[in-house]
Design a protein around this motif. Structure first.
Motif, mmCIF file in Angstrom:
data_model
loop_
_atom_site.group_PDB
_atom_site.id
_atom_site.type_symbol
_atom_site.label_atom_id
_atom_site.label_comp_id
_atom_site.label_asym_id
_atom_site.label_seq_id
_atom_site.Cartn_x
_atom_site.Cartn_y
_atom_site.Cartn_z
ATOM 1 N N CYS A 338 0.832 -1.207 0.000
ATOM 2 C CA CYS A 338 0.000 0.000 0.000
ATOM 3 C C CYS A 338 0.863 1.252 0.000
ATOM 4 C CB CYS A 338 -0.927 0.009 1.209
ATOM 5 S SG CYS A 338 -2.217 -1.255 1.169
ATOM 6 N N GLU A 339 1.931 1.233 0.778
ATOM 7 C CA GLU A 339 2.818 2.389 0.835
ATOM 8 C C GLU A 339 3.483 2.631 -0.516
ATOM 9 O OE1 GLU A 339 6.613 4.024 3.480
ATOM 10 O OE2 GLU A 339 5.485 2.257 4.114
ATOM 11 N N LEU A 340 3.879 1.548 -1.184
ATOM 12 C CA LEU A 340 4.524 1.668 -2.485
ATOM 13 C C LEU A 340 3.569 2.207 -3.539
ATOM 14 C CD1 LEU A 340 7.078 1.064 -4.210
ATOM 15 C CD2 LEU A 340 6.082 -1.196 -4.663
ATOM 16 N N GLU A 341 2.324 1.743 -3.540
ATOM 17 C CA GLU A 341 1.355 2.158 -4.549
ATOM 18 C C GLU A 341 0.797 3.551 -4.280
ATOM 19 O OE1 GLU A 341 0.518 0.539 -7.421
ATOM 20 O OE2 GLU A 341 2.185 -0.764 -6.850
ATOM 21 N N GLY A 342 0.769 3.958 -3.034
ATOM 22 C CA GLY A 342 0.433 5.327 -2.697
ATOM 23 C C GLY A 342 -1.014 5.718 -2.947
ATOM 24 N N GLN A 343 -1.194 7.003 -3.244
ATOM 25 C CA GLN A 343 -2.521 7.585 -3.343
ATOM 26 C C GLN A 343 -3.338 6.986 -4.482
ATOM 27 O OE1 GLN A 343 -3.634 9.772 -0.995
ATOM 28 N NE2 GLN A 343 -5.650 9.481 -1.931
ATOM 29 N N GLY A 344 -2.658 6.561 -5.561
ATOM 30 C CA GLY A 344 -3.384 5.970 -6.678
ATOM 31 C C GLY A 344 -4.188 4.757 -6.258
ATOM 32 N N LEU A 345 -3.589 3.890 -5.436
ATOM 33 C CA LEU A 345 -4.286 2.699 -4.948
ATOM 34 C C LEU A 345 -5.441 3.091 -4.038
ATOM 35 C CD1 LEU A 345 -4.549 -0.381 -4.526
ATOM 36 C CD2 LEU A 345 -2.856 -0.162 -2.677
ATOM 37 N N ILE A 346 -5.213 4.051 -3.154
ATOM 38 C CA ILE A 346 -6.274 4.474 -2.235
ATOM 39 C C ILE A 346 -7.450 5.058 -3.004
ATOM 40 C CG2 ILE A 346 -6.832 6.096 -0.387
ATOM 41 C CD1 ILE A 346 -3.921 5.766 0.572
ATOM 42 N N ASP A 347 -7.159 5.857 -4.018
ATOM 43 C CA ASP A 347 -8.234 6.434 -4.827
ATOM 44 C C ASP A 347 -9.027 5.350 -5.544
ATOM 45 O OD1 ASP A 347 -7.626 9.007 -4.066
ATOM 46 O OD2 ASP A 347 -6.518 9.504 -5.884
ATOM 47 N N PHE A 348 -8.318 4.369 -6.101
ATOM 48 C CA PHE A 348 -9.020 3.295 -6.801
ATOM 49 C C PHE A 348 -9.909 2.509 -5.839
ATOM 50 C CE2 PHE A 348 -9.110 -1.261 -7.925
ATOM 51 C CZ PHE A 348 -9.882 -1.173 -9.073
ATOM 52 N N ALA A 349 -9.378 2.176 -4.669
ATOM 53 C CA ALA A 349 -10.158 1.414 -3.694
ATOM 54 C C ALA A 349 -11.350 2.227 -3.195
ATOM 55 C CB ALA A 349 -9.256 1.004 -2.529
ATOM 56 N N VAL A 377 -15.657 12.966 -0.491
ATOM 57 C CA VAL A 377 -15.005 11.691 -0.785
ATOM 58 C C VAL A 377 -14.067 11.308 0.358
ATOM 59 C CG1 VAL A 377 -13.402 10.518 -2.345
ATOM 60 C CG2 VAL A 377 -15.206 11.980 -3.270
ATOM 61 N N ASP A 378 -13.377 12.284 0.919
ATOM 62 C CA ASP A 378 -12.483 12.009 2.049
ATOM 63 C C ASP A 378 -13.282 11.538 3.257
ATOM 64 O OD1 ASP A 378 -9.799 12.053 3.185
ATOM 65 O OD2 ASP A 378 -10.536 13.700 4.428
ATOM 66 N N VAL A 379 -14.420 12.161 3.500
ATOM 67 C CA VAL A 379 -15.276 11.732 4.608
ATOM 68 C C VAL A 379 -15.769 10.307 4.375
ATOM 69 C CG1 VAL A 379 -17.487 12.146 5.759
ATOM 70 C CG2 VAL A 379 -15.985 14.082 5.203
ATOM 71 N N PHE A 380 -16.199 10.030 3.150
ATOM 72 C CA PHE A 380 -16.656 8.671 2.814
ATOM 73 C C PHE A 380 -15.538 7.658 3.048
ATOM 74 C CE2 PHE A 380 -16.928 5.108 -0.085
ATOM 75 C CZ PHE A 380 -18.248 4.695 0.035
ATOM 76 N N ARG A 381 -14.337 7.987 2.635
ATOM 77 C CA ARG A 381 -13.191 7.084 2.777
ATOM 78 C C ARG A 381 -12.956 6.730 4.246
ATOM 79 N NH1 ARG A 381 -9.534 10.173 0.495
ATOM 80 N NH2 ARG A 381 -9.773 9.282 -1.595
#
Length: 730
Positions: A338-349, A377-381
């Protein structure tokens, strides 16, 4: 409105953005692009040319654009070659230029003599300096940094130019900086295929075995690859593994994914997952029930993606709960991923979790959820953190199983292993279109102009990456896509590699034939491709079929990017079928492809019948059938003359002879379709159709249409015969 816009101004504007105003079609005829199309394509690049006044204002603005950039947003060089960079600063101001290396360290650049008159930018006199980037810069994604003395830069200049400020302790004035990306790419691919090899080609979802959950998965890829390795195969080319929507109904086409950065969860082998993430007896019983549900569809003449995904999603949720309370080492590895993939992974999830709540098309969501940057979106996350974590973990499992499959194939003796396929673009309502809002063009889609086999042209309903946005962002969106595509692969096939040079943009509401080409910076695109290939130690193959410019093939040859040749599309200068010794060496040659019927079906002209039934022909059926039969007869005649078949050879005998003939070609790579090994006749895809034909949903079948599983195919005499005919002389 269009008539009031100066044609000459439109032409000049189009030229600034690499938009073609004319082109040569597949028949060799010259075509002019309409002003309406130019206005629509310019609009997709945020250039309003709908009136003459607005078009002229946009043209004036372009004249100042490069002078407002202290450093170019992207500079591209090749390892071992030097290049020069132009820097723009207020006239008389001093500037230093350096390169911050990706792996750490800094290289100061030498300023060169360069004298040009200052340029007026809204009342600010801007000068130009030149610096040399040395040939010693290593391969990598570096930063190019211009440093200016804050005392020399007025507040007005800081507004006019693209700069940022940073404070140094004890300094009276801030340091003023401008930054860009320096892509230092290999001059050419270093991956070598020293002698001819052959491999398998499969739409993996079709390659269902008796242990599959309704779709072929990474466990089946391992089975197919290891079987191939036993028969001297060196690669397995698969369909794109990109992720579809997480909610049903799923888009069946692997070439129209929701993202190209993350993978399809249906590929996960649940059996392999349970082996690494042990579950309770109760969970194991539920998994067995879900597996039985999926396998009951194995005899149906349709691939049930929706049912399989719903069952696998439940199974994955059960395994996720076990993983959270299981092996600490595995969980720590997930955290590192998760750390390696960063924000892109978090956004996709986050997008996937939002889809479960709001539906699969983000364009229908409430406004506050239509961008990953919105507060809602941040609140939803935060409120759905566990579900977001689940979708991150699913990608971790996919990456882990993909790497394991590649290692197994290499251990089995394959020189290349898995050959991934990179789709041209993404679905307009999907994850990338949601998160890459600044990178994708709106109001247009990618397609292809009319050609011999798709005479009405094609519209693939995919928003294209903007060339100007790629330059502005240092090609980061492309880098992320390529990096994901090379993971777990020994080679990457680039579908429609023409897209790294130019793409056919079709305005919304227009026929596919009413589009135009938009040019990309191929030096940067190919440079990024080769840089990521070098890091992955992988081979690159470009699908260069259709209307291809000479430049594309020249660059591919120069930089050792392999091409693609499909037997049915290849001819000598006199119009006869191309002889094996005349195929390109750096090439993946095949008898057929996923956009044509399997070889037996082509010999029996199934493609003509289908296109006639669907109204896709532009000439009478009799003419079309006669032309295609003439092509088939020409190949049969060659095979007779070469002593490979008799005059009355069966379809099956011709299939084997064609593979034997192509195996003797000069092409270093020869691909053999799993559909040919089954004796199938039906194409998996009919280009130019949507739901008119069951694209991407047909299981593999024999000559009589009986559905076959992978186990049955690999045990069959026809599969053995086909691969024996495909083996290469070494």
């Amino acid at each position: 409105m269009t008539a009031a816009v100066s044609h000459d101004v439109l032409q000049e504007l189009a030229g600034h953005f690499g938009i073609a105003t004319e082109f040569t079609d597949w028949l060799g005829e010259h075509r002019e692009v309409s002003d309406d199309t130019l206005i629509s394509v310019l609009g997709a690049l945020d250039v309003d040319a709908s009136t003459d006044e607005l078009a002229r204002a946009a043209l004036d603005d372009l004249g100042n654009r490069r002078w407002r950039q202290v450093v170019p947003p992207t500079v591209v060089t090749r390892v071992g070659s030097s290049t020069e960079v132009l820097v723009h600063v207020p006239a008389g101001a001093s500037v230093q230029l350096s390169v911050e290396l990706e792996e750490g360290g800094r290289v100061e650049l030498e300023q060169l003599e360069h004298f040009v008159d200052a340029h007026d930018v809204n009342g600010l006199a801007v000068g130009e300096a030149k610096f040399a980037v040395p040939a010693s810069i290593p391969a990598g994604w570096h930063a190019i940094v211009a440093t200016l003395d804050g005392a020399e830069i007025s507040p007005e200049a800081r507004v006019a130019l693209d700069v940022t400020e940073r404070r140094q302790r004890g300094a009276s004035e801030p340091i003023v900086e401008a930054r860009g990306t320096l892509i230092s790419a290999p001059d050419a691919s270093s991956f070598d295929v020293p002698e001819p090899v052959w491999g398998l080609m499969a739409q993996l979802y079709q390659a269902r075995s008796s242990r599959s959950w309704g779709l072929g998965d990474l466990g089946d890829l391992r089975t197919l690859g290891e079987w191939g390795a036993e028969h001297e195969a060196d690669f397995v080319l698969v369909n794109p593994f990109h992720a579809p929507s997480p909610v049903t109904p799923l888009e069946p086409s692997p070439y129209l994914p929701t993202t190209r950065r993350f993978l399809d969860p249906s590929l996960i082998s649940i059996d392999d997952l349970v082996a690494s993430e042990p579950v309770s007896q109760e969970v194991g019983q539920r998994l067995a029930e879900l597996a039985t549900f999926c396998r009951q569809n194995h005899t149906r003449d349709v691939i049930d993606r929706d049912g399989t995904w719903l069952a696998k999603r439940e199974a994955l949720a059960l395994c996720f709960d076990a993983a959270r309370h299981g092996d600490d080492g595995r969980w720590h590895a997930f955290g590192a991923f998760c750390e390696l993939e960063g924000q892109g992974l978090i956004d996709f999830a986050t997008w996937a979790a939002l889809c479960e709540q709001l539906g699969g098309n983000w364009r229908d969501w409430p406004e506050e959820y239509r961008s990953p940057n919105n507060e809602a979106v941040d609140v939803f996350r935060q409120e759905h953190a566990e579900r977001v974590e689940f979708y991150c973990w699913v990608q971790f499992v996919l990456r882990d199983q993909g790497a394991a499959a590649q290692q197994r194939l290499r251990d089995a003796g394959m020189r290349i292993g898995v050959m991934h396929d990179l789709a041209v673009g993404v679905h307009p309502s999907g994850a990338d279109a949601w998160s890459l809002v600044d990178s994708l063009a709106r109001g247009v889609s990618v397609g292809a102009p009319p050609d011999q086999y798709n005479q009405l042209g094609q519209n693939w309903s995919q928003p294209p990456l903007r060339p100007d946005a790629l330059e502005r962002l240092g090609y980061e969106p492309l880098r992320d896509v390529l990096r994901a595509a090379f993971a777990g692969a020994g080679a990457l096939r680039i579908d429609h590699i023409l897209g790294l040079f130019r793409l056919w943009w079709v305005p919304e509401g227009r026929d596919a034939s009413e589009g135009t080409y938009v040019t990309y910076n191929h030096e940067a695109m190919i440079g990024a491709l080769l840089l990521e290939a070098e890091r992955a130690g992988a081979l690159v193959i470009g699908e260069d079929l259709g209307v291809v410019s000479e430049l594309t093939r020249q660059v591919m040859a120069e930089r050792h990017v392999y091409g693609t040749q499909i037997m049915w599309f290849e001819f000598e200068e006199d119009g006869s079928p191309k002889r094996p010794e005349h195929y390109r060496t750096e090439c993946l040659a095949t008898v057929t492809t996923h956009d044509l019927p399997p070889t037996a079906g082509f010999l029996e002209l199934r493609h003509v019948d289908i296109r006639d039934q669907l109204g896709l022909l532009t000439r009478p059926i009799e003419e079309e059938r006669a032309a295609e039969q003439e092509l088939v007869d020409a190949y049969r005649q060659q095979l007779v003359e070469e002593g490979r078949i008799s005059n009355d050879a069966t379809t099956e005998e011709v299939v084997l002879a064609l593979h034997e003939r192509m195996a003797a070609s000069e092409a270093r790579l020869f691909g053999v379709s799993l559909a040919d090994m089954a004796g199938d006749r039906r194409p998996i895809n009919q280009p130019g159709t949507f739901r008119e034909y069951p694209n991407w949903t047909l299981p593999l079948a024999d000559a009589d249409g009986n559905v076959l599983l992978l186990d049955q195919i690999l045990r069959s005499n026809i599969a053995t015969s086909v691969v024996e005919s495909a083996k290469r002389a070494r």
